[in-house]
Design a protein around this motif. Structure first.
Motif: not given
Lengths: 426, 217
Positions: A10-33
């Motif tokens: 994208p030319a415009t800014p997207g979402v930046v997600l900071v987390g650990t690979r071992a985080s279930r919550g971060a995975y849920a957001i990655r999967d959702f996005l």
């Protein structure tokens, strides 16, 4: 002098997600996005320089992870999928006070119904817990879908169907699961997890399947930390050069193997049955067995996992051996079929078979416990409640194929018309 | 054509002459020439006007591909396309595709959008458009693949003729783009492909919006 138009970002800014690979919550957001096709940049919190670069030179508190930076610059600490969806404006209210048809689920059956219903002038709303596409939406390439001789990916099929449904005027309400269905005169009121109520003159349940859990000790603790249900499209790139294990013998498992074989160093497919032919399409068997970096192990099951902060190996046991053996693995993808997703609709008393699939049509008529209330017979695809229909994988007796689900979703609309004529106003 | 290996030096001093806005007279001359060549010229006094013009030309719900363009980003058009919800922004659709499994879909989708919106590297007073590309991927849609083409052109890009346009690409645009590519992608750029549009066979397919402001490079 554009460099990467095919690798367009994208030319415009997207979402930046900071987390650990071992985080279930971060995975849920990655999967959702990822499943919603929303661009995002993943920053591994274990890389301090990268974190400081996106946070303006400061470090992130571990308690704030996963941290989500929205395109407008606002930050969500300890972010959840619901917060991210709301922050991105993906949660919208229904525009009408009543619809002719409420469709539960935006997989192939639901989207086909939405396109057909809306194109025929029915006021149509689709509610979807996660993202359009259902299980098929995570499929890397469907090669036997009519009209696409070179195949089409599940996500692209879902994208096109979503655009098509919206073009005809169907509304899609995403990121909120159905929590209840209640009677409302001859129609029904569907309740969503955020309290939204949708009044519909007829309901089509096309909520599909959720992945069956793998009953192996330790697996649930590693969800998002090396263990994933389904093909995990958001994880494909992260599998580059790694060792991947896929469990399952159906088309979903076959699709996952083909996808990950493009990225991973080695993919091992564990199949409980004697061969792949029992539940996998022949074209996929041909694809899977032709891949050099894929090892197919039949009569073999996962019986354990070994992990530190994330998965390190899968313990497997072959029926031809008494000894269990460790298989080094960076990721385990579980694709062992599904259980019908009927949670939100259960309360109203829809009749299901012993394994939870919704009973419809003549099966309702022949089941005395259904207590069918009308003098007429239930319509095909009609559940034990008049005006509530079921289509696709969630329906008892359905063929678990994308094309079959699309056929049922399309067919359901003709039956909805008959029901609406019956209650007047169609 | 000049040998790019000789001329295209990313460390070359950027020629200031190519950064100057063209006079009203030269803008009018270029616009009239575009019209003669079947390219619809529109004049915008400001970047905001240009943004509004682009919005008025794009049909709601259509597939729109916005080329990588400093101009589009600077005036907000990239944001309108990708975020307004009015269109199907193909960039986002391509972005979500699996680079390994969906190369064919990527290629097909990018090749024939309803609209491509971009810019050029030079517009001559004779009404020719010059666009350079490292990958070449956006040139096909500009030349024929896209249903409609909308180009937003800062008036500093107007040059006398095609030869001056080539010089502008090599001596001005390339060093700046190379620096941008190294920073954005970590790799150098390259003048690997150049499209020159002298005349179009379907009048009106291409719209060129000339903005009396310095936009992009």
């Amino acid at each position: 002098m554009s460099m990467f138009d095919y690798d367009a970002r994208p030319a415009t800014p997207g979402v930046v997600l900071v987390g650990t690979r071992a985080s279930r919550g971060a995975y849920a957001i990655r999967d959702f996005l990822s499943r919603n096709g929303y661009p995002f940049e993943w920053i591994d919190a274990s890389q301090p320089d990268a974190v400081r670069a996106v946070l303006g030179g400061v470090d992130v508190e571990p308690s704030a992870l996963p941290l989500c930076i929205l395109p407008d610059g606002s930050r969500l600490a300890s972010a959840t999928v619901e917060q991210v969806a709301a922050g991105l404006g993906m949660v919208v209210a229904p525009s009408l006070s009543e619809y002719d048809l409420t469709i539960v689920g935006a997989g192939p059956a639901g989207l086909a119904a939405a396109v057909n219903a809306a194109s025929e002038g029915l006021r149509t709303v689709v509610v979807e817990a996660v993202a359009p596409g259902g299980q098929a939406g995570t499929t890397s390439m469907i090669e036997n879908y009519l009209g696409f001789p070179n195949g089409i990916s599940g996500s692209e099929l879902a994208t096109r169907a979503t655009v098509q449904a919206r073009r005809f005027g169907a509304e899609l309400l995403l990121a909120r699961p159905l929590t209840s269905v209640s009677a409302d005169g001859p129609g029904y009121i569907a309740g969503l997890s955020d309290g939204t109520l949708i009044r519909g003159r007829a309901v089509l349940i096309a909520s599909g399947l959720e992945w069956r859990r793998l009953e192996v000790p330790g697996v649930d603790d590693l969800l998002g930390a090396g263990v994933y249900y389904g093909a995990g499209p958001s994880e494909a790139l992260a599998c580059a050069g790694s060792r991947v294990v896929v469990v399952g013998g159906g088309n979903s498992a076959g699709q996952a193997v083909v996808r990950f074989s493009r990225y991973a160093q080695q993919v091992t497919l564990l199949v409980r049955g004697n061969d792949l032919g029992a539940s996998m399409s022949q074209y996929l068997i041909d694809d899977v067995t032709a891949l050099r970096n894929v090892d197919v192990r039949v009569r073999t099951q996962a019986v354990g996992v070994e992990a530190d902060d994330r998965l390190r190996s899968v313990i497997v046991r072959s029926e031809d051996s008494t000894e269990a053996a460790g298989l080094r693995a960076d990721a385990l993808f579980i694709c062992i079929g599904g259980a019908p997703r009927t949670d939100g609709a259960k309360g109203i008393g829809l009749v299901t078979n012993r394994t939870g699939y919704l009973v419809t049509g003549s099966d309702v008529a022949s089941d005395p416990s259904a207590r069918w209330p009308l003098p007429r017979e239930p319509l095909p695809l009609e559940t034990s409640l008049p005006g509530v229909f079921a289509a696709g994988d969630v329906r008892c007796g359905s063929v678990k194929r994308c094309a079959a689900a699309i056929g049922e979703g399309s067919m359901a609309v003709a039956l909805v018309h008959r029901r609406l004529a019956e209650v007047g106003g169609d | 054509m000049t040998d790019p290996k000789v001329v295209a030096r990313p460390d070359a001093a950027v020629s200031a002459e190519f950064a100057e806005l063209a006079s009203d007279e030269r803008i009018a001359r270029a616009a009239a020439a575009l019209e003669r060549n079947g390219i619809r010229p529109l004049l915008a006094a400001t970047a905001a006007d240009a943004r509004g013009l682009v919005g008025s030309l794009l049909a709601d719900g259509s597939e729109v591909y916005n080329n990588t363009s400093q101009t589009l980003e600077a005036i907000g058009v990239a944001d309108d396309i990708e975020r307004s919800g009015r269109y199907q922004p193909l960039r986002l659709r391509l972005y979500r595709m699996d680079r390994e499994m969906q190369r064919r879909e990527l290629r097909i989708l990018a090749a024939a959008p309803d609209y491509v919106v971009g810019s050029v590297h030079a517009l001559t007073e004779g009404g020719s458009l010059l666009i350079a590309s490292a990958s070449g991927s956006q040139l096909g849609p500009l030349a024929s693949g896209a249903g409609q083409v909308i180009l937003v052109i800062g008036a500093q890009k107007i040059v006398a003729d095609v030869a001056a346009g080539m010089r502008r690409i090599y001596e001005y645009c390339y060093p700046l783009e190379d620096a941008r590519a190294r920073q954005a992608y970590g790799v150098p750029s390259g003048v690997n492909n150049i499209l020159v549009i002298n005349k179009v066979m379907t009048p009106g397919r291409i719209t060129a919006i000339i903005v009396k402001e310095r936009l992009g490079f």
